[in-house]
Motif scaffolding. Structure first.
Motif, PDB file in Angstrom:
ATOM      1  N   VAL A  40       1.216  -1.393  -0.341  1.00  0.00           N
ATOM      2  CA  VAL A  40       0.182   0.020  -0.380  1.00  0.00           C
ATOM      3  C   VAL A  40       0.853   1.364   0.010  1.00  0.00           C
ATOM      4  O   VAL A  40       2.010   1.478   0.442  1.00  0.00           O
ATOM      5  CB  VAL A  40      -1.164  -0.101   1.247  1.00  0.00           C
ATOM      6  CG1 VAL A  40      -1.579   1.295   1.779  1.00  0.00           C
ATOM      7  CG2 VAL A  40      -1.801  -1.707   0.985  1.00  0.00           C
ATOM      8  N   LYS A  42       0.209   4.405  -0.360  1.00  0.00           N
ATOM      9  CA  LYS A  42      -0.235   5.624  -0.249  1.00  0.00           C
ATOM     10  C   LYS A  42       0.633   6.486   0.839  1.00  0.00           C
ATOM     11  O   LYS A  42       1.023   6.323   1.861  1.00  0.00           O
ATOM     12  CB  LYS A  42      -1.644   5.667   0.553  1.00  0.00           C
ATOM     13  CG  LYS A  42      -1.715   5.620   1.800  1.00  0.00           C
ATOM     14  CD  LYS A  42      -3.401   4.993   2.489  1.00  0.00           C
ATOM     15  CE  LYS A  42      -2.906   4.579   4.251  1.00  0.00           C
ATOM     16  NZ  LYS A  42      -4.240   3.849   4.612  1.00  0.00           N
ATOM     17  N   ASN A  63      -5.586   4.516  -1.555  1.00  0.00           N
ATOM     18  CA  ASN A  63      -6.962   4.485  -1.082  1.00  0.00           C
ATOM     19  C   ASN A  63      -7.554   5.318  -1.409  1.00  0.00           C
ATOM     20  O   ASN A  63      -8.966   5.300  -1.773  1.00  0.00           O
ATOM     21  CB  ASN A  63      -7.018   4.311   0.642  1.00  0.00           C
ATOM     22  CG  ASN A  63      -6.416   5.942   0.987  1.00  0.00           C
ATOM     23  OD1 ASN A  63      -5.527   6.079   0.299  1.00  0.00           O
ATOM     24  ND2 ASN A  63      -6.514   6.111   2.326  1.00  0.00           N
ATOM     25  N   ILE A  85      -7.962   0.989  -2.156  1.00  0.00           N
ATOM     26  CA  ILE A  85      -8.706  -0.008  -2.159  1.00  0.00           C
ATOM     27  C   ILE A  85      -9.309   1.529  -0.507  1.00  0.00           C
ATOM     28  O   ILE A  85      -9.783   0.691  -0.250  1.00  0.00           O
ATOM     29  CB  ILE A  85      -7.271  -0.394  -1.628  1.00  0.00           C
ATOM     30  CG1 ILE A  85      -6.664   0.300  -0.478  1.00  0.00           C
ATOM     31  CG2 ILE A  85      -6.630  -1.544  -1.554  1.00  0.00           C
ATOM     32  CD1 ILE A  85      -5.309  -0.180   0.385  1.00  0.00           C
ATOM     33  N   MET A 167     -13.728  -7.282   1.328  1.00  0.00           N
ATOM     34  CA  MET A 167     -12.245  -7.163   1.836  1.00  0.00           C
ATOM     35  C   MET A 167     -13.293  -6.148   3.149  1.00  0.00           C
ATOM     36  O   MET A 167     -14.360  -6.289   3.155  1.00  0.00           O
ATOM     37  CB  MET A 167     -11.731  -5.794   1.138  1.00  0.00           C
ATOM     38  CG  MET A 167     -10.560  -4.795   1.848  1.00  0.00           C
ATOM     39  SD  MET A 167     -12.134  -3.208   2.550  1.00  0.00           S
ATOM     40  CE  MET A 167     -10.930  -2.078   1.812  1.00  0.00           C
ATOM     41  N   LEU A 169     -11.351  -4.249   7.110  1.00  0.00           N
ATOM     42  CA  LEU A 169     -10.764  -3.257   7.660  1.00  0.00           C
ATOM     43  C   LEU A 169     -10.854  -4.030   9.508  1.00  0.00           C
ATOM     44  O   LEU A 169     -12.763  -3.570   9.570  1.00  0.00           O
ATOM     45  CB  LEU A 169     -10.549  -2.314   7.916  1.00  0.00           C
ATOM     46  CG  LEU A 169      -9.836  -1.554   6.389  1.00  0.00           C
ATOM     47  CD1 LEU A 169     -11.072  -1.508   5.235  1.00  0.00           C
ATOM     48  CD2 LEU A 169      -9.378  -0.357   6.976  1.00  0.00           C
ATOM     49  N   MET A 210      -3.674  -5.992   8.006  1.00  0.00           N
ATOM     50  CA  MET A 210      -2.623  -4.831   7.313  1.00  0.00           C
ATOM     51  C   MET A 210      -1.702  -4.928   8.516  1.00  0.00           C
ATOM     52  O   MET A 210      -1.658  -5.924   8.753  1.00  0.00           O
ATOM     53  CB  MET A 210      -3.754  -3.257   7.671  1.00  0.00           C
ATOM     54  CG  MET A 210      -5.055  -3.436   7.526  1.00  0.00           C
ATOM     55  SD  MET A 210      -5.942  -1.606   7.298  1.00  0.00           S
ATOM     56  CE  MET A 210      -4.914  -0.437   8.470  1.00  0.00           C
ATOM     57  N   SER A 211      -1.347  -4.069   8.317  1.00  0.00           N
ATOM     58  CA  SER A 211       0.153  -3.465   8.820  1.00  0.00           C
ATOM     59  C   SER A 211       0.464  -4.822  10.589  1.00  0.00           C
ATOM     60  O   SER A 211       1.525  -5.610  11.276  1.00  0.00           O
ATOM     61  CB  SER A 211       1.418  -2.927   9.149  1.00  0.00           C
ATOM     62  OG  SER A 211       1.527  -2.364   7.978  1.00  0.00           O
ATOM     63  N   ARG A 226      -2.811  -6.144   3.062  1.00  0.00           N
ATOM     64  CA  ARG A 226      -2.378  -4.578   2.278  1.00  0.00           C
ATOM     65  C   ARG A 226      -2.032  -4.040   3.488  1.00  0.00           C
ATOM     66  O   ARG A 226      -2.426  -4.022   4.280  1.00  0.00           O
ATOM     67  CB  ARG A 226      -3.695  -4.356   2.227  1.00  0.00           C
ATOM     68  CG  ARG A 226      -5.090  -4.964   1.705  1.00  0.00           C
ATOM     69  CD  ARG A 226      -5.982  -4.225   1.529  1.00  0.00           C
ATOM     70  NE  ARG A 226      -6.526  -3.655   2.174  1.00  0.00           N
ATOM     71  CZ  ARG A 226      -7.311  -4.457   3.483  1.00  0.00           C
ATOM     72  NH1 ARG A 226      -7.258  -5.549   3.278  1.00  0.00           N
ATOM     73  NH2 ARG A 226      -8.246  -3.580   4.433  1.00  0.00           N
ATOM     74  N   LEU A 227      -0.157  -4.301   2.502  1.00  0.00           N
ATOM     75  CA  LEU A 227       0.247  -3.409   3.929  1.00  0.00           C
ATOM     76  C   LEU A 227       1.194  -1.972   3.097  1.00  0.00           C
ATOM     77  O   LEU A 227       1.973  -2.293   2.365  1.00  0.00           O
ATOM     78  CB  LEU A 227       1.603  -4.862   4.384  1.00  0.00           C
ATOM     79  CG  LEU A 227       0.985  -6.181   4.668  1.00  0.00           C
ATOM     80  CD1 LEU A 227       2.336  -6.459   4.475  1.00  0.00           C
ATOM     81  CD2 LEU A 227       0.238  -6.293   5.964  1.00  0.00           C
ATOM     82  N   GLY A 228       1.581  -1.522   4.427  1.00  0.00           N
ATOM     83  CA  GLY A 228       2.093  -0.641   4.014  1.00  0.00           C
ATOM     84  C   GLY A 228       3.071   0.186   4.810  1.00  0.00           C
ATOM     85  O   GLY A 228       4.233   0.211   4.739  1.00  0.00           O
ATOM     86  N   THR A 229       2.924   0.585   5.965  1.00  0.00           N
ATOM     87  CA  THR A 229       3.660   1.113   7.067  1.00  0.00           C
ATOM     88  C   THR A 229       4.725  -0.414   7.231  1.00  0.00           C
ATOM     89  O   THR A 229       6.084   0.016   7.568  1.00  0.00           O
ATOM     90  CB  THR A 229       3.103   1.309   8.442  1.00  0.00           C
ATOM     91  OG1 THR A 229       2.728   0.436   9.172  1.00  0.00           O
ATOM     92  CG2 THR A 229       2.636   2.689   8.476  1.00  0.00           C
ATOM     93  N   ARG A 235       3.423   6.784   8.017  1.00  0.00           N
ATOM     94  CA  ARG A 235       3.231   8.275   7.274  1.00  0.00           C
ATOM     95  C   ARG A 235       3.235   8.958   8.256  1.00  0.00           C
ATOM     96  O   ARG A 235       3.075   9.207   9.425  1.00  0.00           O
ATOM     97  CB  ARG A 235       1.875   7.470   6.448  1.00  0.00           C
ATOM     98  CG  ARG A 235       1.762   6.514   5.814  1.00  0.00           C
ATOM     99  CD  ARG A 235       0.381   5.891   5.109  1.00  0.00           C
ATOM    100  NE  ARG A 235      -0.367   5.808   5.925  1.00  0.00           N
ATOM    101  CZ  ARG A 235      -0.587   3.956   6.227  1.00  0.00           C
ATOM    102  NH1 ARG A 235       0.078   3.236   5.467  1.00  0.00           N
ATOM    103  NH2 ARG A 235      -1.239   3.844   7.238  1.00  0.00           N
TER     104      ARG A 235
HETATM  105  C1  PLP Z   1      -3.632   2.139   4.471  1.00  0.00           C
HETATM  106  C2  PLP Z   1      -4.345   1.109   4.356  1.00  0.00           C
HETATM  107  C3  PLP Z   1      -3.622   0.024   4.467  1.00  0.00           C
HETATM  108  C4  PLP Z   1      -1.832  -0.391   5.206  1.00  0.00           C
HETATM  109  O1  PLP Z   1      -2.556   0.492   6.338  1.00  0.00           O
HETATM  110  P1  PLP Z   1      -0.937  -0.502   7.110  1.00  0.00           P
HETATM  111  O2  PLP Z   1      -1.646  -0.072   8.487  1.00  0.00           O
HETATM  112  O3  PLP Z   1       0.194   0.875   6.956  1.00  0.00           O
HETATM  113  O4  PLP Z   1      -0.177  -1.478   6.739  1.00  0.00           O
HETATM  114  C5  PLP Z   1      -4.405  -0.759   3.842  1.00  0.00           C
HETATM  115  N1  PLP Z   1      -6.066  -0.948   4.302  1.00  0.00           N
HETATM  116  C6  PLP Z   1      -6.591   0.248   3.855  1.00  0.00           C
HETATM  117  C7  PLP Z   1      -7.503   0.302   2.977  1.00  0.00           C
HETATM  118  C8  PLP Z   1      -5.662   1.654   3.574  1.00  0.00           C
HETATM  119  O5  PLP Z   1      -5.800   2.224   3.401  1.00  0.00           O
END
Ligand code: PLP
Length: 236
Positions: A40, A42, A63, A85, A167, A169, A210-211, A226-229, A235
């Motif tokens: 991810v 963003k 996102n 997403i 999907m 959260l 997620m993370s 879905r992994l960002g940080t 961020r």
């Molecule tokens: C930002 C985001 C993620 C990733 O989140 P992290 O905690 O950074 O891994 C996953 N899904 C959605 C919908 C997001 O907006």
């Protein structure tokens, strides 16, 4: 913008994350490779995204649709797939049709119909996942789990949509049982769709984790995390 992570760190960070995904698959007695990592991006800068691509990533999640489109255009040379997403307003459906490979946040009949209409004009289809609000938080978008069966019937004539799954959260909580309950709820939504949802779609995907919670999601059947940080750093 992210802090602390440089492009030269990305391959190592991805390898660490992949090792954790593999270990979670093994712990859950699931085949290696049954979970796909969606990075991810963003707020992530282009050099970090390019480093992830160089390390083997071939799809990215964003996102916000306009940020996603800008990145897809700026990095068109990468030939990567871009997934939206986050919540999408119906009046932005046309942007998705212009560049996205997948949408993880389908949550209204109006949006489905608008996407379908524009996809037909463009002569293409779109993989979509239906976002489900499994935590019950008012701040989260998505359908309530019990709304999904009627929703699937209501959009079943949208021929340009390839519904690929669901999907969610999870609740942000230290209590693993509460987090798991969200993931279990999404898996139940998929079971029900497989039994009585429109038969021309396959409901293979569970985009969850997620993370902070992806190992629990894998234990509960996630097929996409879905992994960002954890890849790109915190961020701002
Ligand atoms: C930002 C985001 C993620 C990733 O989140 P992290 O905690 O950074 O891994 C996953 N899904 C959605 C919908 C997001 O907006």
């Amino acid at each position: 913008m992210t802090v602390d992570v440089s492009p030269t760190d990305i391959a190592g960070r991805l390898a660490e994350i992949q090792a954790r995904i593999d270990a979670a698959c093994e712990a859950a007695q699931r085949p290696a490779g049954s979970v796909r990592l969606l990075p991810v991006t963003k707020t992530v800068s282009e050099p970090l995204i390019r480093a992830a691509h160089a390390a083997g990533c071939r799809w990215f999640g964003e996102n916000k649709v306009q940020e996603a489109q800008a990145k897809a255009e700026a990095m068109a040379d990468l030939a990567a797939d871009w997934c939206v997403i986050g919540h999408l307003q119906t009046n932005k459906a046309r942007h998705v049709v212009q560049f996205a490979a997948e949408l993880h946040s389908l949550d209204s009949v109006r949006l489905a119909e608008e996407l379908d209409r524009r996809l037909q004009s463009a002569g293409r289809s779109l993989r979509v996942l239906i976002q489900v609000n499994t935590s019950g938080e008012a701040s989260k978008s998505g359908l309530a789990p019990e709304e999904v069966p009627d929703f699937l019937q209501a959009i079943s004539a949208c021929q340009s949509l390839a519904v690929a799954g669901f999907m969610t959260l999870a609740l942000p909580s230290e209590d693993d049982a509460l987090v798991r309950a969200c993931f279990q709820s999404l898996a139940q939504v998929r079971e029900r769709a497989r039994q009585d949802g429109p038969a021309h779609w396959r409901y293979d995907e569970l985009s969850m984790g997620m993370s902070g919670d992806f190992e629990l999601a894998i234990a509960e059947g996630a097929t996409i995390v879905r992994l960002g940080t954890s890849i790109f750093g915190a961020r701002d």
